[in-house]
Design a protein around this motif. Structure first.
Motif, PDB file in Angstrom:
ATOM      1  N   ARG A 152       0.838  -1.200   0.000  1.00 17.54           N
ATOM      2  CA  ARG A 152       0.000   0.000   0.000  1.00 17.54           C
ATOM      3  C   ARG A 152       0.875   1.253   0.000  1.00 17.54           C
ATOM      4  O   ARG A 152       0.615   2.217  -0.733  1.00 17.54           O
ATOM      5  N   THR A 153       1.901   1.236   0.839  1.00 14.82           N
ATOM      6  CA  THR A 153       2.805   2.384   0.914  1.00 14.82           C
ATOM      7  C   THR A 153       3.564   2.562  -0.391  1.00 14.82           C
ATOM      8  O   THR A 153       3.699   3.687  -0.904  1.00 14.82           O
ATOM      9  N   LEU A 154       4.079   1.460  -0.943  1.00 15.74           N
ATOM     10  CA  LEU A 154       4.817   1.536  -2.198  1.00 15.74           C
ATOM     11  C   LEU A 154       3.934   2.035  -3.329  1.00 15.74           C
ATOM     12  O   LEU A 154       4.361   2.876  -4.133  1.00 15.74           O
ATOM     13  N   ASN A 155       2.726   1.524  -3.408  1.00 21.28           N
ATOM     14  CA  ASN A 155       1.829   1.978  -4.479  1.00 21.28           C
ATOM     15  C   ASN A 155       1.541   3.469  -4.352  1.00 21.28           C
ATOM     16  O   ASN A 155       1.440   4.172  -5.365  1.00 21.28           O
ATOM     17  N   SER A 156       1.419   3.950  -3.123  1.00 21.99           N
ATOM     18  CA  SER A 156       1.205   5.379  -2.917  1.00 21.99           C
ATOM     19  C   SER A 156       2.420   6.179  -3.377  1.00 21.99           C
ATOM     20  O   SER A 156       2.290   7.211  -4.054  1.00 21.99           O
ATOM     21  N   LEU A 157       3.622   5.703  -3.058  1.00 25.17           N
ATOM     22  CA  LEU A 157       4.843   6.388  -3.472  1.00 25.17           C
ATOM     23  C   LEU A 157       5.032   6.302  -4.984  1.00 25.17           C
ATOM     24  O   LEU A 157       5.444   7.280  -5.627  1.00 25.17           O
ATOM     25  N   TRP A 158       4.748   5.141  -5.561  1.00 24.25           N
ATOM     26  CA  TRP A 158       4.892   4.986  -7.009  1.00 24.25           C
ATOM     27  C   TRP A 158       3.930   5.905  -7.749  1.00 24.25           C
ATOM     28  O   TRP A 158       4.281   6.505  -8.766  1.00 24.25           O
ATOM     29  N   ARG A 159       2.715   6.006  -7.223  1.00 22.36           N
ATOM     30  CA  ARG A 159       1.745   6.897  -7.865  1.00 22.36           C
ATOM     31  C   ARG A 159       2.187   8.351  -7.731  1.00 22.36           C
ATOM     32  O   ARG A 159       2.058   9.147  -8.668  1.00 22.36           O
ATOM     33  N   ALA A 160       2.731   8.722  -6.569  1.00 17.79           N
ATOM     34  CA  ALA A 160       3.197  10.088  -6.368  1.00 17.79           C
ATOM     35  C   ALA A 160       4.357  10.415  -7.304  1.00 17.79           C
ATOM     36  O   ALA A 160       4.502  11.557  -7.758  1.00 17.79           O
ATOM     37  N   ALA A 161       5.188   9.416  -7.589  1.00 14.94           N
ATOM     38  CA  ALA A 161       6.361   9.638  -8.455  1.00 14.94           C
ATOM     39  C   ALA A 161       6.016   9.589  -9.934  1.00 14.94           C
ATOM     40  O   ALA A 161       6.804  10.073 -10.765  1.00 14.94           O
ATOM     41  N   GLU A 162       4.868   9.034 -10.283  1.00 11.43           N
ATOM     42  CA  GLU A 162       4.587   8.725 -11.687  1.00 11.43           C
ATOM     43  C   GLU A 162       4.687   9.939 -12.593  1.00 11.43           C
ATOM     44  O   GLU A 162       5.328   9.901 -13.656  1.00 11.43           O
ATOM     45  N   ARG A 163       4.077  11.045 -12.201  1.00 17.30           N
ATOM     46  CA  ARG A 163       4.089  12.232 -13.070  1.00 17.30           C
ATOM     47  C   ARG A 163       5.521  12.739 -13.264  1.00 17.30           C
ATOM     48  O   ARG A 163       5.914  13.106 -14.378  1.00 17.30           O
ATOM     49  N   TYR A 164       6.297  12.727 -12.193  1.00 15.98           N
ATOM     50  CA  TYR A 164       7.679  13.189 -12.282  1.00 15.98           C
ATOM     51  C   TYR A 164       8.497  12.304 -13.219  1.00 15.98           C
ATOM     52  O   TYR A 164       9.310  12.797 -14.013  1.00 15.98           O
ATOM     53  N   ILE A 165       8.277  10.995 -13.119  1.00 15.53           N
ATOM     54  CA  ILE A 165       9.039  10.068 -13.953  1.00 15.53           C
ATOM     55  C   ILE A 165       8.632  10.201 -15.417  1.00 15.53           C
ATOM     56  O   ILE A 165       9.479  10.317 -16.310  1.00 15.53           O
ATOM     57  N   ARG A 166       7.341  10.187 -15.678  1.00 15.58           N
ATOM     58  CA  ARG A 166       6.885  10.268 -17.072  1.00 15.58           C
ATOM     59  C   ARG A 166       7.358  11.564 -17.738  1.00 15.58           C
ATOM     60  O   ARG A 166       7.909  11.550 -18.839  1.00 15.58           O
ATOM     61  N   ILE A 167       7.123  12.689 -17.072  1.00 13.82           N
ATOM     62  CA  ILE A 167       7.505  13.966 -17.670  1.00 13.82           C
ATOM     63  C   ILE A 167       9.019  14.120 -17.683  1.00 13.82           C
ATOM     64  O   ILE A 167       9.605  14.534 -18.681  1.00 13.82           O
ATOM     65  N   GLY A 168       9.682  13.759 -16.586  1.00 12.48           N
ATOM     66  CA  GLY A 168      11.122  13.926 -16.493  1.00 12.48           C
ATOM     67  C   GLY A 168      11.879  13.118 -17.521  1.00 12.48           C
ATOM     68  O   GLY A 168      12.804  13.628 -18.169  1.00 12.48           O
ATOM     69  N   PHE A 169      11.482  11.852 -17.712  1.00 12.06           N
ATOM     70  CA  PHE A 169      12.189  11.018 -18.683  1.00 12.06           C
ATOM     71  C   PHE A 169      11.938  11.513 -20.104  1.00 12.06           C
ATOM     72  O   PHE A 169      12.827  11.449 -20.950  1.00 12.06           O
ATOM     73  N   LYS A 170      10.742  12.023 -20.366  1.00  6.66           N
ATOM     74  CA  LYS A 170      10.453  12.531 -21.710  1.00  6.66           C
ATOM     75  C   LYS A 170      11.198  13.833 -21.987  1.00  6.66           C
ATOM     76  O   LYS A 170      11.529  14.125 -23.143  1.00  6.66           O
ATOM     77  N   LYS A 171      11.465  14.615 -20.941  1.00 15.14           N
ATOM     78  CA  LYS A 171      12.126  15.905 -21.131  1.00 15.14           C
ATOM     79  C   LYS A 171      13.643  15.810 -21.016  1.00 15.14           C
ATOM     80  O   LYS A 171      14.340  16.775 -21.321  1.00 15.14           O
ATOM     81  N   ALA A 172      14.164  14.681 -20.563  1.00 14.69           N
ATOM     82  CA  ALA A 172      15.611  14.509 -20.485  1.00 14.69           C
ATOM     83  C   ALA A 172      16.198  14.516 -21.893  1.00 14.69           C
ATOM     84  O   ALA A 172      15.511  14.234 -22.880  1.00 14.69           O
ATOM     85  N   VAL A 173      17.484  14.843 -21.985  1.00 16.89           N
ATOM     86  CA  VAL A 173      18.145  14.845 -23.292  1.00 16.89           C
ATOM     87  C   VAL A 173      17.994  13.459 -23.917  1.00 16.89           C
ATOM     88  O   VAL A 173      18.344  12.452 -23.300  1.00 16.89           O
ATOM     89  N   PRO A 174      17.437  13.365 -25.135  1.00 16.02           N
ATOM     90  CA  PRO A 174      17.201  12.053 -25.751  1.00 16.02           C
ATOM     91  C   PRO A 174      18.485  11.232 -25.853  1.00 16.02           C
ATOM     92  O   PRO A 174      19.532  11.738 -26.242  1.00 16.02           O
ATOM     93  N   ASP A 175      18.388   9.978 -25.456  1.00 21.07           N
ATOM     94  CA  ASP A 175      19.526   9.066 -25.512  1.00 21.07           C
ATOM     95  C   ASP A 175      19.108   7.865 -26.349  1.00 21.07           C
ATOM     96  O   ASP A 175      18.209   7.126 -25.956  1.00 21.07           O
TER      97      ASP A 175
END
Length: 227
Positions: A152-175
């Motif tokens: 339950r705790t992990l799912n809450s943390l994963w959901r909280a991180a999701e927007r940061y990961i999706r947007i951050g990885f897409k905005k990182a310099v393409p590799d």
């Protein structure tokens, strides 16, 4: 005679609206800081005002929107300190679960997870197309030792991180090697768990989290400078 037609639960509309708004926010389609009226969203989704209001309450509880007095709302802005706080908590919890899970997870499950890593290297994939399978991979890797409250705790943390990961990885310099790197990173986790060494498993998970946070931070730093 019992009627064959079951009553419709009105909450299902709220759930659909919540899910669609969440998808738009975590993918960046609704940009951080963007403002919108509840009526605009209701018209776009062809629903009434009430499920939109309920959906926004749900999303405010997840930290994704900020409701304003009246009938408007704003997508929560990105906060790099929040991202670091999320990963700090994950860094406490996930390596400790990994220490026990590497002793409990079966060889057949590790075989299955290793096979799953091969899909991460597909050059046609993006962070959006692999996010859910990536989430499932980590959940399954830790599941043998995770309690109900751990998950339950992990799912809450994963959901909280999701927007940061999706947007951050897409905005990182393409590799061009990013997908292959992702595949190898996850292969390394499986191979390390096969050693049945708690210290090694914990270190591998901690390293993986650190690399992911660093990539997201770089992408988000560049993104926030342009908005």
């Amino acid at each position: 005679m019992t009627p064959s037609v079951q009553p419709i639960d009105s909450r299902s509309v709220t759930e659909l609206v919540t899910n669609e708004l969440r998808r738009s926010i975590v993918s960046g389609d609704l940009a951080p800081g963007a403002t919108f009226s509840l009526r605009e969203i209701a018209d776009l989704l062809n629903v009434s005002f009430i499920p939109v209001r309920e959906a926004l309450r749900n999303l405010e509880g997840e930290g994704l929107v900020i409701t304003n007095p009246g009938k408007s709302a704003r997508v929560a802005p990105l906060d790099l300190e929040d991202l670091h706080a999320i990963y700090t908590l994950r860094g406490y919890l996930e390596p400790q679960i990994a220490r026990a899970s590497c002793l409990l997870i079966t060889d057949s499950e590790l075989d299955r997870l290793y096979e799953q890593t091969q899909h991460f290297g597909d050059p046609t994939h993006t962070i959006d197309t692999v996010y859910e399978s990536h989430h499932a991979f980590h959940a399954d890797l830790l599941a043998p030792a995770a309690t109900t409250w751990d998950m339950r705790t992990l799912n809450s943390l994963w959901r909280a991180a999701e927007r940061y990961i999706r947007i951050g990885f897409k905005k990182a310099v393409p590799d061009p090697e990013e997908n292959l790197r992702r595949q190898r990173e996850h292969e390394h986790l499986v191979v390390t768990f096969r050693l049945r060494d708690p210290d090694a498993a914990a270190a591998a998970v901690a390293r993986h989290l650190s690399l992911n946070e660093a990539t997201a931070q770089r992408g988000l730093a560049a993104y926030t400078e342009t908005v």
